[in-house]
Scaffold this motif. Structure first.
Motif, PDB file in Angstrom:
ATOM      1  N   LEU A  55      -4.600 -14.866  -3.187  1.00 27.99           N
ATOM      2  CA  LEU A  55      -3.733 -15.971  -3.568  1.00 27.99           C
ATOM      3  C   LEU A  55      -4.484 -17.126  -4.218  1.00 27.99           C
ATOM      4  O   LEU A  55      -3.887 -17.929  -4.936  1.00 27.99           O
ATOM      5  CB  LEU A  55      -2.974 -16.480  -2.328  1.00 27.99           C
ATOM      6  CG  LEU A  55      -2.101 -15.417  -1.626  1.00 27.99           C
ATOM      7  CD1 LEU A  55      -1.479 -15.995  -0.353  1.00 27.99           C
ATOM      8  CD2 LEU A  55      -1.028 -14.884  -2.554  1.00 27.99           C
ATOM      9  N   CYS A  56      -5.794 -17.217  -3.992  1.00 29.44           N
ATOM     10  CA  CYS A  56      -6.561 -18.362  -4.493  1.00 29.44           C
ATOM     11  C   CYS A  56      -7.199 -18.113  -5.860  1.00 29.44           C
ATOM     12  O   CYS A  56      -7.593 -19.073  -6.526  1.00 29.44           O
ATOM     13  CB  CYS A  56      -7.650 -18.755  -3.486  1.00 29.44           C
ATOM     14  SG  CYS A  56      -6.992 -19.563  -2.007  1.00 29.44           S
ATOM     15  N   PHE A  57      -7.350 -16.859  -6.260  1.00 29.65           N
ATOM     16  CA  PHE A  57      -7.929 -16.567  -7.570  1.00 29.65           C
ATOM     17  C   PHE A  57      -6.792 -16.278  -8.544  1.00 29.65           C
ATOM     18  O   PHE A  57      -6.131 -15.230  -8.436  1.00 29.65           O
ATOM     19  CB  PHE A  57      -8.879 -15.371  -7.491  1.00 29.65           C
ATOM     20  CG  PHE A  57     -10.210 -15.694  -6.883  1.00 29.65           C
ATOM     21  CD1 PHE A  57     -11.308 -15.984  -7.689  1.00 29.65           C
ATOM     22  CD2 PHE A  57     -10.368 -15.738  -5.507  1.00 29.65           C
ATOM     23  CE1 PHE A  57     -12.539 -16.289  -7.142  1.00 29.65           C
ATOM     24  CE2 PHE A  57     -11.593 -16.042  -4.931  1.00 29.65           C
ATOM     25  CZ  PHE A  57     -12.680 -16.329  -5.757  1.00 29.65           C
ATOM     26  N   PRO A  58      -6.538 -17.171  -9.491  1.00 31.64           N
ATOM     27  CA  PRO A  58      -5.372 -17.012 -10.372  1.00 31.64           C
ATOM     28  C   PRO A  58      -5.323 -15.678 -11.103  1.00 31.64           C
ATOM     29  O   PRO A  58      -4.258 -15.062 -11.226  1.00 31.64           O
ATOM     30  CB  PRO A  58      -5.511 -18.183 -11.346  1.00 31.64           C
ATOM     31  CG  PRO A  58      -6.301 -19.213 -10.609  1.00 31.64           C
ATOM     32  CD  PRO A  58      -7.263 -18.429  -9.767  1.00 31.64           C
ATOM     33  N   ALA A  59      -6.460 -15.218 -11.626  1.00 32.95           N
ATOM     34  CA  ALA A  59      -6.468 -13.964 -12.385  1.00 32.95           C
ATOM     35  C   ALA A  59      -6.056 -12.788 -11.512  1.00 32.95           C
ATOM     36  O   ALA A  59      -5.333 -11.885 -11.959  1.00 32.95           O
ATOM     37  CB  ALA A  59      -7.849 -13.710 -12.990  1.00 32.95           C
ATOM     38  N   ALA A  95     -11.785  -9.248  -1.588  1.00 37.65           N
ATOM     39  CA  ALA A  95     -10.566  -9.121  -0.783  1.00 37.65           C
ATOM     40  C   ALA A  95     -10.537  -7.787  -0.041  1.00 37.65           C
ATOM     41  O   ALA A  95     -10.160  -7.728   1.135  1.00 37.65           O
ATOM     42  CB  ALA A  95      -9.336  -9.258  -1.682  1.00 37.65           C
ATOM     43  N   ILE A  96     -10.936  -6.704  -0.715  1.00 35.85           N
ATOM     44  CA  ILE A  96     -10.978  -5.382  -0.073  1.00 35.85           C
ATOM     45  C   ILE A  96     -11.966  -5.387   1.087  1.00 35.85           C
ATOM     46  O   ILE A  96     -11.684  -4.861   2.173  1.00 35.85           O
ATOM     47  CB  ILE A  96     -11.353  -4.301  -1.108  1.00 35.85           C
ATOM     48  CG1 ILE A  96     -10.206  -4.102  -2.104  1.00 35.85           C
ATOM     49  CG2 ILE A  96     -11.683  -2.986  -0.421  1.00 35.85           C
ATOM     50  CD1 ILE A  96     -10.561  -3.178  -3.258  1.00 35.85           C
ATOM     51  N   GLY A 116      -0.694  -8.213  -7.996  1.00 38.82           N
ATOM     52  CA  GLY A 116      -1.671  -9.041  -7.290  1.00 38.82           C
ATOM     53  C   GLY A 116      -1.031  -9.890  -6.217  1.00 38.82           C
ATOM     54  O   GLY A 116      -1.541  -9.986  -5.088  1.00 38.82           O
ATOM     55  N   LEU A 117       0.090 -10.513  -6.536  1.00 35.05           N
ATOM     56  CA  LEU A 117       0.789 -11.352  -5.563  1.00 35.05           C
ATOM     57  C   LEU A 117       1.322 -10.507  -4.408  1.00 35.05           C
ATOM     58  O   LEU A 117       1.224 -10.901  -3.237  1.00 35.05           O
ATOM     59  CB  LEU A 117       1.932 -12.100  -6.248  1.00 35.05           C
ATOM     60  CG  LEU A 117       2.752 -13.054  -5.371  1.00 35.05           C
ATOM     61  CD1 LEU A 117       1.862 -14.142  -4.797  1.00 35.05           C
ATOM     62  CD2 LEU A 117       3.899 -13.655  -6.174  1.00 35.05           C
ATOM     63  N   VAL A 118       1.884  -9.342  -4.718  1.00 35.46           N
ATOM     64  CA  VAL A 118       2.407  -8.451  -3.677  1.00 35.46           C
ATOM     65  C   VAL A 118       1.282  -8.008  -2.742  1.00 35.46           C
ATOM     66  O   VAL A 118       1.441  -8.007  -1.512  1.00 35.46           O
ATOM     67  CB  VAL A 118       3.093  -7.228  -4.314  1.00 35.46           C
ATOM     68  CG1 VAL A 118       3.373  -6.153  -3.271  1.00 35.46           C
ATOM     69  CG2 VAL A 118       4.394  -7.640  -4.989  1.00 35.46           C
ATOM     70  N   ALA A 119       0.137  -7.635  -3.309  1.00 35.83           N
ATOM     71  CA  ALA A 119      -0.991  -7.204  -2.481  1.00 35.83           C
ATOM     72  C   ALA A 119      -1.477  -8.333  -1.584  1.00 35.83           C
ATOM     73  O   ALA A 119      -1.781  -8.120  -0.405  1.00 35.83           O
ATOM     74  CB  ALA A 119      -2.130  -6.704  -3.366  1.00 35.83           C
ATOM     75  N   GLY A 120      -1.555  -9.558  -2.122  1.00 37.06           N
ATOM     76  CA  GLY A 120      -1.991 -10.693  -1.321  1.00 37.06           C
ATOM     77  C   GLY A 120      -1.034 -10.995  -0.176  1.00 37.06           C
ATOM     78  O   GLY A 120      -1.462 -11.238   0.962  1.00 37.06           O
ATOM     79  N   CYS A 121       0.263 -10.978  -0.461  1.00 40.28           N
ATOM     80  CA  CYS A 121       1.261 -11.235   0.586  1.00 40.28           C
ATOM     81  C   CYS A 121       1.239 -10.130   1.638  1.00 40.28           C
ATOM     82  O   CYS A 121       1.358 -10.396   2.843  1.00 40.28           O
ATOM     83  CB  CYS A 121       2.650 -11.362  -0.030  1.00 40.28           C
ATOM     84  SG  CYS A 121       2.865 -12.822  -1.059  1.00 40.28           S
ATOM     85  N   ALA A 122       1.093  -8.877   1.189  1.00 36.63           N
ATOM     86  CA  ALA A 122       1.035  -7.760   2.132  1.00 36.63           C
ATOM     87  C   ALA A 122      -0.202  -7.854   3.017  1.00 36.63           C
ATOM     88  O   ALA A 122      -0.137  -7.583   4.227  1.00 36.63           O
ATOM     89  CB  ALA A 122       1.046  -6.435   1.377  1.00 36.63           C
ATOM     90  N   CYS A 123      -1.316  -8.232   2.434  1.00 36.22           N
ATOM     91  CA  CYS A 123      -2.552  -8.386   3.202  1.00 36.22           C
ATOM     92  C   CYS A 123      -2.407  -9.493   4.240  1.00 36.22           C
ATOM     93  O   CYS A 123      -2.834  -9.351   5.393  1.00 36.22           O
ATOM     94  CB  CYS A 123      -3.712  -8.672   2.256  1.00 36.22           C
ATOM     95  SG  CYS A 123      -5.340  -8.611   3.025  1.00 36.22           S
ATOM     96  N   THR A 124      -1.776 -10.591   3.855  1.00 42.77           N
ATOM     97  CA  THR A 124      -1.561 -11.697   4.788  1.00 42.77           C
ATOM     98  C   THR A 124      -0.615 -11.290   5.914  1.00 42.77           C
ATOM     99  O   THR A 124      -0.858 -11.591   7.097  1.00 42.77           O
ATOM    100  CB  THR A 124      -0.996 -12.909   4.038  1.00 42.77           C
ATOM    101  OG1 THR A 124      -1.878 -13.250   2.955  1.00 42.77           O
ATOM    102  CG2 THR A 124      -0.856 -14.101   4.959  1.00 42.77           C
ATOM    103  N   ALA A 125       0.484 -10.601   5.564  1.00 40.71           N
ATOM    104  CA  ALA A 125       1.422 -10.125   6.588  1.00 40.71           C
ATOM    105  C   ALA A 125       0.744  -9.130   7.522  1.00 40.71           C
ATOM    106  O   ALA A 125       0.984  -9.136   8.737  1.00 40.71           O
ATOM    107  CB  ALA A 125       2.639  -9.490   5.918  1.00 40.71           C
ATOM    108  N   GLY A 126      -0.114  -8.268   6.966  1.00 39.86           N
ATOM    109  CA  GLY A 126      -0.848  -7.325   7.793  1.00 39.86           C
ATOM    110  C   GLY A 126      -1.773  -8.015   8.771  1.00 39.86           C
ATOM    111  O   GLY A 126      -1.935  -7.563   9.918  1.00 39.86           O
TER     112      GLY A 126
END
Length: 398
Positions: free
Chosen positions: A386-390, A221-222, A279-289
């Protein structure tokens, strides 16, 4: 960080004065090669010999090198070769320094404070970028490149005793402390570590990351986020400002908007200390970015572009801080040097390679399509979260 900012300004100024623009660009890029090639080895060194002594030693080397070039420039006009050698040495030392710095937080604070550390680090970066350039310009105005190099060396010199004064705790199982050990014990420990084999350590670190349920997708992701982000916010922004007629001042306003957004998030994390559902916050922020990056390429007016850049700073600062905190809390402290080296290799080694491709693509297809493709790459980073549950369910310690 202040010293680094002054150093880079002094290096660029001295290189332009001593050679052609092409030669100056080559000098400025020399440090990237050893940084990319040696970064993984730097992580092994940090984990083997302890980040404290590695950070202090590498910072002292940086200081001595910069001051030596400052003295050389005061005495003579040596041309481009000393500048190129300094840039090469700086990149080599950075390859060791950065992974060691990344391994420090777990040894100087509790796991529940690591998000605050990332916030304070973000504030330090923003402060250094705002104050460092004017300081470097003042040094050049007062005494040329030699004075600016001297100022950079003095700033780095101040950081050395500060680093020495930082108290650190040992990891479980460590037999010999970083300080207070007799020389015979230290030599014995170093010999044992060397005999174990650096290559095996590197393979063990990569295997550790590959087999980790959170770190492996986090690295992916990074990488995607940085690859999609670097081009549009560097060479792409310069071309965008030029083609929209905003000029250098307009580009400065856009960068200021980005900096304000990133600094605001850093301050928030410094004060708050922890956000739930990291994890969820980072994924949403990345998508919004990603959406914001795509929108920036379509902006036709400067105020709109500044507003979008402010949003990019907010969400990218948030996702970056969450990624940094997750790296610190999910990684075993004994592997943090190698974990940080892999993340730094992606950000500082691979991602900058996208800049010439982004510039060529903009020349061939225009700004809009390239910004949209870059946004899609950034968005894939959010999809990984968002796709990797862990990774999506990863939390920071309370």
């Amino acid at each position: 960080m202040l010293g680094d900012n002054v150093y880079y300004l002094a290096l660029s100024w001295a290189a332009v004065q001593a050679g052609t623009p092409a030669q100056a660009g080559l000098v400025m890029s020399v440090s990237a090669l050893p940084r990319a090639v040696l970064m993984l080895g730097g992580g092994v060194i940090a984990d083997r010999f302890g980040p404290r002594r590695v950070v202090i030693g590498s910072d002292a080397v940086r200081c001595a090198a910069v001051l030596a070039v400052a003295a050389l420039l005061f005495l003579t006009s040596p041309g481009l070769w000393p500048l190129a050698l300094l840039a090469l040495l700086f990149g080599t030392v950075d390859a060791v320094f950065m992974p060691a710095v990344g391994a420090l937080p777990a040894r100087i604070t509790g796991r529940d404070q690591l998000t605050r550390v990332q916030g304070m680090r973000g504030l330090a970066i923003r402060f250094a970028s705002v104050v460092g350039a004017p300081l470097g310009g003042l040094g050049v105005a007062v005494g040329g490149a030699a004075a600016a190099f001297g100022l950079a060396g003095l700033l780095i010199a101040v950081s050395v005793p500060l680093l020495i004064s930082v108290r650190m705790r040992e990891l479980p199982g460590e037999q010999v402390s970083e300080e207070g050990s007799d020389s015979e014990q230290v030599s014995e420990r170093v010999s044992e570590k060397v005999s174990a084999g650096a290559w095996q350590d590197l393979k063990a670190g990569l295997a550790y990351i590959r087999g980790h349920r959170v770190l492996a997708p986090l690295m992916l992701a990074i990488a995607l986020g940085d690859l999609g982000f670097v081009g549009p916010l560097n060479v792409g922004l310069t071309l965008l400002a030029d083609r929209r007629g905003w000029g250098a001042s307009g580009m400065g306003w856009v960068l200021a908007g980005f900096g304000v957004g990133a600094a605001t998030v850093s301050l928030l994390l410094t004060v708050r200390g922890r956000l739930p559902r990291a994890g969820l916050v980072a994924g949403c922020a990345c998508t919004a970015g990603a959406v914001a990056v795509g929108s920036l390429g379509q902006a036709s007016s400067l105020p709109v572009a500044v507003g979008i850049a402010l949003l990019i700073g907010l969400v990218s600062g948030l996702s970056g801080a969450m990624c940094g905190a997750l790296l610190q809390t999910q990684g075993d402290p004994s592997y943090l040097g190698r974990v940080t080296s892999v993340a730094s290799l992606v950000s500082l080694g691979f991602a900058p390679l996208s800049m010439p491709f982004a510039a060529a693509a903009i020349g061939a297809w225009g700004l809009g399509p390239v910004y949209l493709v870059s946004a899609a790459v950034c968005g894939l980073g959010g999809v990984v979260f968002l796709c990797f549950p862990a990774l999506r369910r990863a939390e920071l310690p309370a």
